[in-house]
Scaffold this active site. Sequence first.
Site, PDB file in Angstrom:
ATOM      1  N   ASP A 438      -5.578  -4.207  -1.016  1.00 45.93           N
ATOM      2  CA  ASP A 438      -4.835  -5.405  -1.375  1.00 45.93           C
ATOM      3  C   ASP A 438      -4.357  -6.073  -0.078  1.00 45.93           C
ATOM      4  OD1 ASP A 438      -3.302  -7.228  -2.781  1.00 45.93           O
ATOM      5  OD2 ASP A 438      -1.569  -5.903  -2.857  1.00 45.93           O
ATOM      6  N   THR A 440      -1.264  -8.720   0.319  1.00 42.81           N
ATOM      7  CA  THR A 440       0.182  -8.844   0.445  1.00 42.81           C
ATOM      8  C   THR A 440       0.878  -7.529   0.119  1.00 42.81           C
ATOM      9  OG1 THR A 440       0.000 -11.144  -0.212  1.00 42.81           O
ATOM     10  CG2 THR A 440       2.200 -10.159  -0.272  1.00 42.81           C
TER      11      THR A 440
END
Length: 744
Positions: A438, A440
């Site tokens: 991922d 953020t």
Amino acid sequence: MTTHEIRYRIDGMDCGACAAKIETAVRRLADVAEADVNFASETLTVRHRGSADLPKAIEKIIRGLGFTIESKPPSKSLSLEIPAAPDSCCEGKLAQEENGHEHALRGAVDHSHGHDERPKQRAWWTSDKGRLTIAYGLALSMAWAAGQLLPQLEAWFFSAAMLIGLVPIARRAVMAARTGTPFSIEMLMSVAAVGAVIIGASEEAAAVVFLFLIGELLEGVAAGKARASIQSLTELVPKTALLEENGQTREVQAESLIVGSTILVRPGDRIPADGIVLSGESAIDEAPVTGESTPVRKGAGTAVFAGTINGEAVLRIRVTAAAEDNTIARVVKLVEQAQEAKAPTERFINRFASYYTPGVVVVAALVALVPPLFFDGSLSGWTYKGLAILLIGCPCALVISTPAAIAAALSSGARRGLLIKGGAVLERLRDVTAVALDKTGTLTAGKPRVTDVIAFGRSEAEVLRLAAALEMGSSHPLAKAILDRVADHEMEVPPVSNAKAIGGKGVSGLVEGVDTFFGSPQAAAAMVALSLDQSAKVTVLNEEGKTVSILVANGCIAGMLAMRDEPRADALSGLRALTASGIKTVMLTGDNRRAAEAIGRQLGIEVYAELLPEDKQRIVGELREKGFVVAKIGDGINDAPALAAADVGIAMGGGTDVALETADAAILHGRVGDIKQMIALSKKTMANIHQNVAIALGLKAIFLVTTIIGVTGLWPAILADTGATVLVTGNAMRLLRTKPDSKV
């Protein structure tokens, strides 16, 4: 039918074979639906159909097998909550998320102990086995002395002394046989010792029993040290705390603190409970809990862990978890639970051992009988060899080879902030060939930072001061980024008057007599025309994935600030370490393509952007179809489906509850480099297991051959079991000293 659960603490288990004996015995009782023994945490969990007499029957059998037992209080279902780092945010919600600080690590765990529930490990000479070994050693010495005075009675003296050690062993052997384990080490030991006396080798039989008792004692000491490795974390939490009540402070027991209490922590003291800082600012040494190598500065509103060390200033802290629920207690419980999940290698070895011991017994019988019956061999000589082979038949060292290594690795990982949910996950990590991350909160810190300050006709410092004055008091992530930058440079923020927010555009006010506006480029352009150069700078910054805000002062463009959620400090080195290991890395993010690709170029990683949760899950599936063993790393709700679909799901420390419940493992302090460390720990563990199996089987094979050809006898044969068990346990304990790879 409704089932009930009873939990016990079992003392005296030295290896996995002990746990197997207890499980087998308890499962044979009527009304028992299931029995599970966790060797690492010394617990027995029994699920039954509500029989009132069952507890007494269980305790009788356990004591008959030679162990001590005590009931545990009823367990309660809790969740593992590790306060998140204050830089956590959900994927794709950076500008809107204002509660990222509240992310937590939560996993369904069963918890029933506080810091003091487990008794401290006793000195070996005070234990039952220690006292028996000492008494037997004295008896053996007396038998030898008496034999020197009366040589004609020497065999009787040694036989009498042998009974002191053999009777307790034989009693356990009989109980094990009655409860479903006929080929226990106690039974093999008893048969070998009695047989040796019958064929006139009473002195050697007595020596073998002594060696067996010493071996069991060493196994117990080694197993106790292994168990203490993770439990030692609980010692990090101080026993007392300074409680603040009605303006007064007094010293109380840390375990008496309740949620909502206010405590004071002085510089240099350990923090006695999980909590939130109410006032004060200090550098906190979190290495004992998360493995973070450098102190972390904490101020008002930030979360702190029990057991961490306050560095330089007094802190007032509001307690958020009772003693039995704090971070360390829950980490310990999670590791103990993980140790119950058997790895595929461990299950295979257990099945192999169930055939191995009867097979060796058959070989021993053939060695003892075939040569005398068919080849005119000496009955006593070949019986002696057969008895020696019996001692080689115990699978203790083989059975403990895997769980000892896994328990040590799980403990070592937990102490470094790497939580792995069981041996199966630990084993699977070794095979990872692709990592999907991922953006953020995983590759990036999870909060924006000011990356560029551009001034037009004013100094950069003045642009920052004016912008900070307008943003003072705002909880918006972009406002916090500006205020953090000002605080880092120790600038004084001027007061503002007539401040007002303009919805969707920005904020305005009067600062030091200057009519000031700070907001989006579109809103600023509606007030003052941007020059071509200024418009070009905005375009360039936007293409780099940065959010741009413009400062207007007295009707003129005064400057612009660019902000972006920047990569974690170790993101680039962490990704390079993975790539250098031959592991493919990709970014899966729901963020906009421009911002994602800007970070991707900076980190040199393949990017998939603007993804929905099902898109992430689909891409993970596609990677698996191509033959990759995929680890998915994330911290947001939209990562949960992909975490579940991956071969291994790993949650970052600031992750959401759903992500962390779905994941197979967790990285507490959010270092990208720890992904490689976790995989490296898996590889070291599997190598250690292979070494242990080689030691266990290798020693047995050597002594089997040397016994048959007449080189070794009874007392060396016992080393094939107890000696190998001690060696295997000691080798596994090396994993406790595993250091992080300095190259990551």
